[in-house]
Design a protein around this motif. Structure first.
Motif, mmCIF file in Angstrom:
data_model
loop_
_atom_site.group_PDB
_atom_site.id
_atom_site.type_symbol
_atom_site.label_atom_id
_atom_site.label_comp_id
_atom_site.label_asym_id
_atom_site.label_seq_id
_atom_site.Cartn_x
_atom_site.Cartn_y
_atom_site.Cartn_z
ATOM 1 N N THR A 162 68.802 58.491 -17.818
ATOM 2 C CA THR A 162 69.035 57.856 -16.622
ATOM 3 C C THR A 162 70.039 58.792 -15.724
ATOM 4 O O THR A 162 69.817 58.808 -14.493
ATOM 5 C CB THR A 162 69.728 56.558 -16.782
ATOM 6 N N GLN A 163 70.820 59.672 -16.391
ATOM 7 C CA GLN A 163 71.417 60.677 -15.646
ATOM 8 C C GLN A 163 70.599 61.565 -14.954
ATOM 9 O O GLN A 163 70.909 62.201 -13.828
ATOM 10 C CB GLN A 163 72.689 61.428 -16.293
ATOM 11 N N ARG A 164 69.454 62.079 -15.808
ATOM 12 C CA ARG A 164 68.621 62.994 -15.243
ATOM 13 C C ARG A 164 67.891 62.460 -14.090
ATOM 14 O O ARG A 164 67.387 63.002 -13.125
ATOM 15 C CB ARG A 164 67.764 63.345 -16.603
ATOM 16 N N ILE A 165 67.419 61.129 -14.358
ATOM 17 C CA ILE A 165 66.591 60.539 -13.034
ATOM 18 C C ILE A 165 67.505 60.443 -11.946
ATOM 19 O O ILE A 165 67.015 60.774 -10.748
ATOM 20 C CB ILE A 165 66.056 59.056 -13.500
ATOM 21 N N ALA A 166 68.794 60.023 -12.258
ATOM 22 C CA ALA A 166 69.554 60.386 -10.737
ATOM 23 C C ALA A 166 69.831 61.580 -10.297
ATOM 24 O O ALA A 166 69.727 61.564 -8.959
ATOM 25 C CB ALA A 166 70.934 59.630 -11.224
ATOM 26 N N GLU A 167 70.001 62.439 -11.204
ATOM 27 C CA GLU A 167 70.212 63.852 -10.593
ATOM 28 C C GLU A 167 68.756 64.362 -9.739
ATOM 29 O O GLU A 167 68.922 64.969 -8.911
ATOM 30 C CB GLU A 167 70.405 64.752 -11.868
ATOM 31 N N GLY A 168 67.695 63.823 -10.547
ATOM 32 C CA GLY A 168 66.228 64.248 -9.824
ATOM 33 C C GLY A 168 66.255 63.603 -8.510
ATOM 34 O O GLY A 168 65.853 64.463 -7.556
ATOM 35 N N LEU A 169 66.724 62.591 -8.279
ATOM 36 C CA LEU A 169 66.583 61.965 -7.042
ATOM 37 C C LEU A 169 67.658 62.282 -6.102
ATOM 38 O O LEU A 169 67.134 62.798 -4.915
ATOM 39 C CB LEU A 169 66.784 60.202 -7.266
ATOM 40 N N PHE A 170 68.778 62.532 -6.730
ATOM 41 C CA PHE A 170 70.173 63.097 -5.825
ATOM 42 C C PHE A 170 69.792 64.360 -5.345
ATOM 43 O O PHE A 170 70.126 64.666 -4.004
ATOM 44 C CB PHE A 170 71.140 62.956 -6.653
ATOM 45 N N SER A 171 69.142 65.338 -6.077
ATOM 46 C CA SER A 171 68.909 66.553 -5.825
ATOM 47 C C SER A 171 67.899 66.530 -4.304
ATOM 48 O O SER A 171 67.873 67.404 -3.562
ATOM 49 C CB SER A 171 68.548 67.510 -6.782
ATOM 50 N N ALA A 172 67.211 65.659 -4.288
ATOM 51 C CA ALA A 172 66.034 65.616 -3.322
ATOM 52 C C ALA A 172 66.781 64.962 -2.004
ATOM 53 O O ALA A 172 65.985 65.110 -0.828
ATOM 54 C CB ALA A 172 64.858 64.817 -3.588
ATOM 55 N N VAL A 173 67.725 63.985 -2.147
ATOM 56 C CA VAL A 173 68.149 63.405 -1.016
ATOM 57 C C VAL A 173 69.536 63.521 -0.610
ATOM 58 O O VAL A 173 69.998 63.086 0.605
ATOM 59 C CB VAL A 173 67.927 61.762 -1.200
ATOM 60 N N SER A 174 70.388 64.506 -1.369
ATOM 61 C CA SER A 174 71.689 64.518 -1.203
ATOM 62 C C SER A 174 72.088 65.379 0.265
ATOM 63 O O SER A 174 73.166 65.153 0.717
ATOM 64 C CB SER A 174 72.410 64.863 -2.177
ATOM 65 N N SER A 175 71.263 66.004 0.573
ATOM 66 C CA SER A 175 71.451 67.133 1.759
ATOM 67 C C SER A 175 71.121 66.267 3.217
ATOM 68 O O SER A 175 71.111 67.187 4.164
ATOM 69 C CB SER A 175 70.960 68.412 1.593
ATOM 70 N N PHE A 176 70.387 65.094 3.091
ATOM 71 C CA PHE A 176 70.069 64.614 4.361
ATOM 72 C C PHE A 176 71.447 63.841 5.149
ATOM 73 O O PHE A 176 72.213 63.581 4.534
ATOM 74 C CB PHE A 176 69.230 63.435 4.046
ATOM 75 N N SER A 177 71.280 64.015 6.348
ATOM 76 C CA SER A 177 72.371 63.554 7.069
ATOM 77 C C SER A 177 72.667 62.164 7.093
ATOM 78 O O SER A 177 73.731 61.497 7.214
ATOM 79 C CB SER A 177 72.234 63.869 8.552
ATOM 80 N N LEU A 178 71.465 61.390 7.097
ATOM 81 C CA LEU A 178 71.705 59.732 7.012
ATOM 82 C C LEU A 178 71.018 59.397 5.764
ATOM 83 O O LEU A 178 69.675 59.758 5.365
ATOM 84 C CB LEU A 178 70.841 59.341 8.134
ATOM 85 N N GLY A 179 71.403 58.281 4.926
ATOM 86 C CA GLY A 179 70.937 57.782 3.879
ATOM 87 C C GLY A 179 70.846 56.270 4.065
ATOM 88 O O GLY A 179 71.692 55.652 4.198
ATOM 89 N N ILE A 180 69.678 55.690 3.518
ATOM 90 C CA ILE A 180 69.453 54.444 3.604
ATOM 91 C C ILE A 180 68.933 54.104 2.331
ATOM 92 O O ILE A 180 67.940 54.428 1.830
ATOM 93 C CB ILE A 180 68.603 53.776 4.637
#
Lengths: 313, 308
Positions: free
Chosen positions: A108-126
């Motif tokens: 689950t840490q790998r899944i979280a990392e996989g998602l986070f690397s795709a969304v962490s650089s967006f200015s706004l997160g919902i």
């Protein structure tokens, strides 16, 4: 619209699990806003709302402002949803308690990392979320306090046009949520809570899609007229008045719903004996206000918060 | 004497009961709390609770002070073979110190903390989970190392692991007690859903030894093993890269050479080995996977190497 695969996980005897994203707008544009749907297997409404958002943004794609990019991730955890498991089915861990993730860590840490690397650089997160307590809410925006950035986000939160903005103080355990980690990485992060979780509420999905598009319009990401809305009421979560079963467990017979206005002293529910139907406890509103949350399970234990009320100002 | 620490009415004609067994000796000796069953799938502590109570009751005249045994902080979980709290889907060891004004699980954990506070020492016994087998070990958060390291070797474990502090661990029982001035040691031993009596016997001796060091037990106990104290050594985590079935190729507790094969991840559908699991650094194999099914990321082994 571009459909992309953000993360893939191989597991025994099943097709690889994919986290699918839908991109709208300029492929090389600024990463303006990422919207994340379900992370738990029971978040049916959150998945459906995102699917409807993808549908709506396809219609509105020409209205994405030049140089801007939107990413929608309807389902982070399809594997659990497909086997009716709320958490990761093998070890019952919650992906939303493993952020920012770790690509060499547990599954689950790998899944979280996989998602986070795709969304962490967006200015706004919902993120479309559910709470651990089963029940229904008045639709609202929730901000998890994480320093100065939360104050900045608070100033933007009325863009959703939802009636409430709730600020909650994270426990140490909560610092592993997507919302909190987004903020650590300088994203203005908003959690949206709708009326329901485990069943599809069409009207609720339409409301949330409109709220997200309205927010995107106020932030200059979508070229859409911004409808009028009453400014939201901002409350601290700790300021919501809890009504709990103090003495008894049994059937919870509710007389009030989320969204109802109640007067101080009004009967909200009765706890009824499960074997002979006598009333064991009566839950009354300690204050006048709007029912912000109500428990919807038919059975209830002693010491369970059944209602939260936003007291009248 | 069995006492109820927390009680809550369940929906249909039943109460959830968190109970303790208070065993009193003579004199005003120390109070030791022994806690287990926070996770319903960890049963190693059940044997320890039974055996400790039996030995104390058999030789009550040797006890000076009080031993409180809490065998099931999550009684519904143990009763139904669930790690978390049934219905609530909550890991109880992420809800401490609890909240008397909150929901049932928070009220229960608050009552447990309140009941233990003031003890001279507390030992919280865990059994890893159903996936991993652990050598008997004490785990100590580095921020409490100074006060707990002198006590840990008394428990007769193979390993004392001083680990880095993590924010999420602030919601554990041990953190909550240590933060409030009651020393609490965390034991990890054996594997979930099983009982390893040999480990349990050692731990009971260890608990009596610990109590004796505080002046609460006059009985004889065998000398403690000298545990390896892992403070600066490197712990190698071996996580699967491929999905499949893990087959160990070494014995749990053995000392591995550098580059030694720990096991394989195989694919029963094709009859092929997908991954050789190798310990690059070598050292003491203190954790070994027990449950064969693995996904990418599943932990298969932990190996304690030399100093960094």
């Amino acid at each position: 619209m571009r459909r992309t695969t953000l993360f893939t996980l191989k597991t025994p005897y099943r097709e690889p699990m994919e986290i699918v994203g839908f991109e709208f707008g300029d492929p090389d544009g600024e990463e303006a806003c990422a919207i994340v749907g379900s992370m738990r297997g029971n978040e049916v409404q959150q998945t459906y709302t995102c699917a409807r958002l993808v549908q709506q943004l396809r219609l509105d794609e020409a209205k994405v402002m030049p140089g801007k990019r939107i990413l929608v991730v309807p389902s982070v955890n399809p594997f659990s949803m497909n086997v009716s498991s709320r958490f990761w089915a093998l070890d019952h861990t919650d992906i939303n308690r493993t952020f920012p993730g770790y690509d060499k860590g547990e599954t689950t840490q790998r899944i979280a990392e996989g998602l986070f690397s795709a969304v962490s650089s967006f200015s706004l997160g919902i993120q479309l979320c559910s709470l651990y307590m089963p029940g229904e809410f008045v639709p609202h925006v929730r901000l998890t306090r994480a320093g100065e950035i939360t104050k900045e986000s608070l100033a933007l939160a009325d863009g959703f046009g939802l009636p409430y903005v709730v600020i909650n103080e994270p426990t140490p355990f909560d610092t592993t949520m997507l919302n909190y980690n987004w903020q650590v990485w300088s994203t203005n992060a908003f959690s949206l809570y709708g009326h329901t979780t485990e069943h599809v509420d069409e009207a609720g999905a339409v409301l949330m899609v409109a709220a997200i598009e309205r927010f995107l319009a106020t932030r200059g990401v979508l070229r859409l007229p911004v409808s009028d809305a009453v400014p939201p009421r901002t409350i601290e979560e700790a300021g919501l008045v809890a009504v709990r079963t103090e003495k008894a467990g049994g059937f919870l017979m509710r007389h009030a719903e989320a969204g109802d206005h109640v007067e101080a002293g009004q009967v909200l529910a009765e706890v009824v004996d499960a074997l002979d139907a006598h009333v064991k406890e009566t839950l009354r509103a300690p204050v006048s206000g709007q029912v912000f949350f109500c428990r919807t399970e038919p059975l209830v234990e002693q010491h369970i918060i059944c209602f939260r009320i936003a007291a009248d100002e | 004497m069995v006492e109820t620490v927390y009680s809550a009415e369940l929906p249909v004609n039943e109460h959830l009961l968190v109970q303790k067994n208070r065993i009193c000796g003579h004199g005003n000796g120390p109070r030791m709390a022994v806690v287990t069953g926070i996770h319903g799938d960890e049963l190693e502590g059940q044997y320890v609770a039974f055996e400790l109570a039996r030995r104390l009751n058999d030789d009550l005249d040797l006890l000076h002070g009080t031993v409180d045994i809490y065998p099931a902080i999550n009684p519904l979980g143990i009763n139904t073979i669930q790690r978390g709290v049934p219905t609530f889907d909550i890991d109880l060891n992420r809800t401490f110190p609890g909240d008397p004004a909150g929901n049932l699980t928070q009220v229960a954990t608050a009552a447990v903390v309140d009941d233990i506070l003031g003890a001279d020492v507390c030992v919280d016994i865990h059994a890893s989970n159903i996936f991993l087998r652990e050598m008997p070990q004490v785990r100590i958060n580095e921020i409490t190392a100074d006060s707990l390291l002198p006590l840990a070797p008394l428990l007769g474990v193979d390993l004392v692991w001083v680990h880095a502090s993590a924010t999420v661990l602030q919601n554990t029982l041990a953190y909550s007690l240590n933060e409030r001035g009651t020393r609490c040691l965390v034991v990890e031993t054996g594997v979930g859903m099983r009982i390893t009596e040999s480990y349990g016997k050692r731990l009971v001796d260890g608990l009596l030894r610990l109590l004796g060091s505080l002046g609460g037990w006059d009985g004889s106990v065998p000398d403690a093993l000298r545990p390896t104290v892992a403070r600066d050594q490197r712990v190698e985590f071996l996580n699967a890269s491929e999905p499949g079935i893990f087959l160990p190729r070494v014995r749990h507790g053995s000392t591995l050479k550098r580059g030694q094969l720990v096991g394989v991840v195989c694919d029963p559908l094709t009859g092929t080995v997908r991954e050789d699991v190798i310990s690059e650094q070598g050292g003491l194999l203190f954790t070994l996977r027990e449950y064969p099914v693995v996904y990418p990321g599943s932990l298969m082994a932990r190996v304690l190497g030399g100093a960094r």
